[in-house]
Design a protein around this motif. Structure first.
Motif, mmCIF file in Angstrom:
data_model
loop_
_atom_site.group_PDB
_atom_site.id
_atom_site.type_symbol
_atom_site.label_atom_id
_atom_site.label_comp_id
_atom_site.label_asym_id
_atom_site.label_seq_id
_atom_site.Cartn_x
_atom_site.Cartn_y
_atom_site.Cartn_z
ATOM 1 N N ARG A 1 -53.339 19.244 -34.157
ATOM 2 C CA ARG A 1 -53.913 20.506 -34.611
ATOM 3 C C ARG A 1 -54.297 20.449 -36.079
ATOM 4 O O ARG A 1 -53.536 19.985 -36.914
ATOM 5 N N ARG A 2 -55.480 20.974 -36.379
ATOM 6 C CA ARG A 2 -55.914 21.027 -37.775
ATOM 7 C C ARG A 2 -56.038 22.455 -38.277
ATOM 8 O O ARG A 2 -56.098 22.679 -39.470
ATOM 9 N N ASP A 3 -56.115 23.427 -37.387
ATOM 10 C CA ASP A 3 -56.239 24.840 -37.752
ATOM 11 C C ASP A 3 -55.026 25.609 -37.268
ATOM 12 O O ASP A 3 -54.394 25.225 -36.287
ATOM 13 N N GLN A 4 -54.752 26.719 -37.944
ATOM 14 C CA GLN A 4 -53.671 27.587 -37.481
ATOM 15 C C GLN A 4 -54.025 28.130 -36.107
ATOM 16 O O GLN A 4 -55.143 28.573 -35.871
ATOM 17 N N ARG A 5 -53.067 28.074 -35.205
ATOM 18 C CA ARG A 5 -53.263 28.574 -33.845
ATOM 19 C C ARG A 5 -52.563 29.916 -33.704
ATOM 20 O O ARG A 5 -51.485 30.120 -34.247
ATOM 21 N N PHE A 6 -53.207 30.800 -32.946
ATOM 22 C CA PHE A 6 -52.653 32.113 -32.679
ATOM 23 C C PHE A 6 -52.325 32.193 -31.197
ATOM 24 O O PHE A 6 -53.225 32.151 -30.364
ATOM 25 N N PRO A 7 -51.041 32.275 -30.846
ATOM 26 C CA PRO A 7 -50.684 32.362 -29.434
ATOM 27 C C PRO A 7 -51.150 33.686 -28.846
ATOM 28 O O PRO A 7 -50.962 34.743 -29.450
ATOM 29 N N VAL A 8 -51.792 33.602 -27.693
ATOM 30 C CA VAL A 8 -52.290 34.771 -26.984
ATOM 31 C C VAL A 8 -52.069 34.542 -25.492
ATOM 32 O O VAL A 8 -51.675 33.459 -25.078
ATOM 33 N N SER A 9 -52.356 35.525 -24.709
ATOM 34 C CA SER A 9 -52.332 35.384 -23.254
ATOM 35 C C SER A 9 -53.327 36.388 -22.682
ATOM 36 O O SER A 9 -52.973 37.531 -22.399
ATOM 37 N N PHE A 10 -54.579 35.934 -22.581
ATOM 38 C CA PHE A 10 -55.659 36.786 -22.093
ATOM 39 C C PHE A 10 -56.363 36.124 -20.925
ATOM 40 O O PHE A 10 -56.634 34.925 -20.958
ATOM 41 N N ALA A 11 -56.695 36.921 -19.924
ATOM 42 C CA ALA A 11 -57.546 36.427 -18.846
ATOM 43 C C ALA A 11 -58.976 36.369 -19.364
ATOM 44 O O ALA A 11 -59.409 37.219 -20.144
ATOM 45 N N ALA A 12 -59.691 35.332 -18.953
ATOM 46 C CA ALA A 12 -61.082 35.152 -19.361
ATOM 47 C C ALA A 12 -61.833 34.493 -18.212
ATOM 48 O O ALA A 12 -61.235 33.888 -17.321
ATOM 49 N N ASP A 13 -63.154 34.618 -18.242
ATOM 50 C CA ASP A 13 -64.003 33.916 -17.281
ATOM 51 C C ASP A 13 -64.474 32.624 -17.913
ATOM 52 O O ASP A 13 -64.969 32.623 -19.048
ATOM 53 N N LEU A 14 -64.324 31.530 -17.185
ATOM 54 C CA LEU A 14 -64.769 30.221 -17.635
ATOM 55 C C LEU A 14 -65.965 29.810 -16.792
ATOM 56 O O LEU A 14 -65.875 29.772 -15.565
ATOM 57 N N PHE A 15 -67.077 29.538 -17.448
ATOM 58 C CA PHE A 15 -68.288 29.095 -16.776
ATOM 59 C C PHE A 15 -68.518 27.629 -17.119
ATOM 60 O O PHE A 15 -68.587 27.268 -18.293
#
Length: 94
Positions: A13-27
């Motif tokens: 990792r090179r950038d700060q990561r923000f933990p989340v948990s979101f549903a999303a559509d992947l195309f």
């Protein structure tokens, strides 16, 4: 792999990561599936899902009003890491 998978992720990792948990559509190609965005950074995202695209695949992630274009950089089991085409402000996306 000689180290645990999660440790290998942290090391790259090179950038700060923000933990989340979101549903999303992947195309990807002509396909669409629902995935979970597990974390976001300025230049990438961690996704989980059942049938993720192969490394090197260009994708679109629709997360609410945000549209994230990226490329699958790695895939392991039910996780994949994306490199985003353009940097984002993660806190604005969430």
């Amino acid at each position: 792999m000689s180290r645990p998978f999660d440790q290998a992720l942290r090391d790259g990792r090179r950038d700060q990561r923000f933990p989340v948990s979101f549903a999303a559509d992947l195309f990807a190609g002509r396909g669409k599936q629902t995935v979970t965005v597990r974390d976001l950074s300025r230049n990438g995202a961690l996704l989980s899902g059942l049938t993720l695209p192969a490394e090197g695949t260009r994708v679109l992630v629709a997360l609410g009003d945000a549209k994230l274009f990226g490329k699958v950089m790695w895939k392991h089991d039910c996780y994949c890491g994306l490199a985003l085409v353009q940097p984002i402000e993660p806190l604005q996306v969430v």
